[in-house]
Design a protein around this motif. Structure first.
Motif, PDB file in Angstrom:
ATOM      1  N   GLU A   1      -0.425  -0.165 -16.361  1.00  0.00           N
ATOM      2  CA  GLU A   1      -1.244   0.159 -15.287  1.00  0.00           C
ATOM      3  C   GLU A   1      -2.851  -0.100 -15.780  1.00  0.00           C
ATOM      4  O   GLU A   1      -3.565  -0.736 -15.159  1.00  0.00           O
TER       5      GLU A   1
ATOM      6  N   LYS B   1       7.626   7.189   5.504  1.00  0.00           N
ATOM      7  CA  LYS B   1       7.181   6.067   4.779  1.00  0.00           C
ATOM      8  C   LYS B   1       6.279   5.263   5.684  1.00  0.00           C
ATOM      9  O   LYS B   1       5.294   4.683   4.902  1.00  0.00           O
TER      10      LYS B   1
ATOM     11  N   LYS C   1       0.494   5.540  -9.474  1.00  0.00           N
ATOM     12  CA  LYS C   1      -0.780   5.387  -9.726  1.00  0.00           C
ATOM     13  C   LYS C   1      -1.832   6.484  -9.579  1.00  0.00           C
ATOM     14  O   LYS C   1      -2.679   6.804 -10.335  1.00  0.00           O
ATOM     15  N   ARG C   2      -1.565   7.392  -8.680  1.00  0.00           N
ATOM     16  CA  ARG C   2      -2.337   8.713  -8.354  1.00  0.00           C
ATOM     17  C   ARG C   2      -1.957   9.526  -9.893  1.00  0.00           C
ATOM     18  O   ARG C   2      -2.855  10.309 -10.512  1.00  0.00           O
TER      19      ARG C   2
ATOM     20  N   LYS D   1       2.108   4.515   4.599  1.00  0.00           N
ATOM     21  CA  LYS D   1       1.791   3.243   4.465  1.00  0.00           C
ATOM     22  C   LYS D   1       0.325   2.993   5.323  1.00  0.00           C
ATOM     23  O   LYS D   1      -0.488   2.524   4.834  1.00  0.00           O
TER      24      LYS D   1
ATOM     25  N   PHE E   1      -2.331   5.384   3.389  1.00  0.00           N
ATOM     26  CA  PHE E   1      -2.568   4.897   1.945  1.00  0.00           C
ATOM     27  C   PHE E   1      -2.516   3.516   1.535  1.00  0.00           C
ATOM     28  O   PHE E   1      -2.934   3.081   0.671  1.00  0.00           O
ATOM     29  N   ASN E   2      -1.892   2.650   2.594  1.00  0.00           N
ATOM     30  CA  ASN E   2      -1.737   1.248   2.524  1.00  0.00           C
ATOM     31  C   ASN E   2      -1.183   1.063   1.229  1.00  0.00           C
ATOM     32  O   ASN E   2      -1.370   0.055   0.173  1.00  0.00           O
ATOM     33  N   GLU E   3      -0.046   1.777   0.756  1.00  0.00           N
ATOM     34  CA  GLU E   3       0.713   1.680  -0.423  1.00  0.00           C
ATOM     35  C   GLU E   3       2.097   2.193  -0.103  1.00  0.00           C
ATOM     36  O   GLU E   3       2.299   3.348   0.754  1.00  0.00           O
ATOM     37  N   THR E   4       3.292   2.126  -0.927  1.00  0.00           N
ATOM     38  CA  THR E   4       4.397   2.749  -0.877  1.00  0.00           C
ATOM     39  C   THR E   4       4.439   4.027  -1.235  1.00  0.00           C
ATOM     40  O   THR E   4       3.560   4.093  -2.099  1.00  0.00           O
TER      41      THR E   4
ATOM     42  N   ARG F   1       4.864   3.981  -5.356  1.00  0.00           N
ATOM     43  CA  ARG F   1       3.832   3.187  -6.014  1.00  0.00           C
ATOM     44  C   ARG F   1       2.574   4.049  -6.087  1.00  0.00           C
ATOM     45  O   ARG F   1       1.955   4.233  -7.141  1.00  0.00           O
ATOM     46  N   TRP F   2       2.313   4.727  -4.934  1.00  0.00           N
ATOM     47  CA  TRP F   2       0.975   5.400  -4.853  1.00  0.00           C
ATOM     48  C   TRP F   2       1.310   6.800  -5.917  1.00  0.00           C
ATOM     49  O   TRP F   2       0.431   6.987  -6.629  1.00  0.00           O
TER      50      TRP F   2
END
Length: 264
Positions: free
Chosen positions: A251, A195, A212-213, A199, A202-205, A208-209
């Motif tokens: 989204e 984790k 979105k991906r 972070k 990707f500057n994301e959890t 969540r990533w």
């Protein structure tokens, strides 16, 4: 009895249906068709063919029935069995190296004769009595190692995955629906380190990533490839269509129906 008349059989400890392969297993297909994907390659198995599916890999496979029939034989080579086998037999290593999750096996009379020999041991449940199952597993493994010596490097490697390039791994495997613990294990990290590194990169959890991906890929497939939402949501790691549709609308502010309606 013909090889294509073999009925389904399962030998060894139960395996989870998730897309993380926890133990090596041998699979022979008697009827139907099987399509597999390991994040890198697509594989196809037809009647009379067999393969080894490797542990500590992500893999997805689906079955296609032939005249409403699908018959397969599965032998699980779990670590406890393999360690016991190694104590009894001299294992020679070949320095074989491959990342493939599915290792196709060449067709051979030894394998076919072995499979036909299982029939007298079948129980109504499609399993083999415990009295004989380990003996038959050992027999099969001896045959496979004779035909494919390089399998020793695969089956008797009891190490855990080493530390991998996290960004490359996730971009290749984001479609697989497995837990964060599995992703962490496969990239050679503890969950907390996974984790933390995620972070940073990707500057994301991770959760969540991943969503979105997968949704970005879904929009691309619907808009550019003209695919239907019902045909792609499961391959993108969504468990049901309603969850996929809800996440897509949240989204992008537009429904999958509205987008696909432009092209169908």
């Amino acid at each position: 009895m013909k090889i294509t008349e073999i009925k389904s059989c399962f030998v060894g400890p139960l395996i989870s249906p998730e897309q993380f392969i926890a133990e090596h297993f041998f699979l022979f297909l008697a009827k139907g068709e099987m399509n597999g994907y390991d994040g890198n390659k697509h594989y196809k198995l037809t009647p009379g063919e067999s393969c080894i599916i490797r542990k500590n890999r992500l893999a997805r496979y689906n079955k296609v029935k032939d005249n409403n029939e699908f018959e397969k034989v599965i032998f699980i080579f779990d670590e406890a069995f393999l360690k016991s086998f190694q104590k009894k037999h001299n294992i020679l290593f070949q320095n074989y190296d491959s990342d493939d999750a599915f290792i196709r096996l060449k067709r051979d009379q030894l394998i076919e004769s072995f499979l036909l020999s299982l029939e007298p041991y079948y129980q109504n449940s499609g399993s083999i009595d415990k009295t004989f199952s380990d003996v038959k597993r050992e027999e099969l493994l001896l045959i496979l190692l004779q035909l494919h010596p390089a399998l020793s490097d695969v089956l008797f490697d009891f190490g855990i995955p080493g530390r991998l390039d996290l960004e490359k791994f996730m971009q290749q495997n984001y479609k697989f629906n497995v837990s964060m613990e599995r992703f962490a294990f496969l990239t050679g990290r503890s969950l907390s380190a996974f984790k933390r590194d995620f972070k940073t990169i990707f500057n994301e959890t991770p959760n969540r990533w991943l969503i979105k991906r997968r949704l970005q890929e879904a929009r691309f497939l619907i808009e550019e490839k003209k695919l239907r939402p019902t045909d792609i949501y499961m391959d993108l790691g969504f468990e049901d269509l309603s969850h996929f549709s809800f996440a897509f609308k949240k989204e992008f502010g537009i429904t999958t129906t509205e987008i696909s309606g432009k092209y169908h």
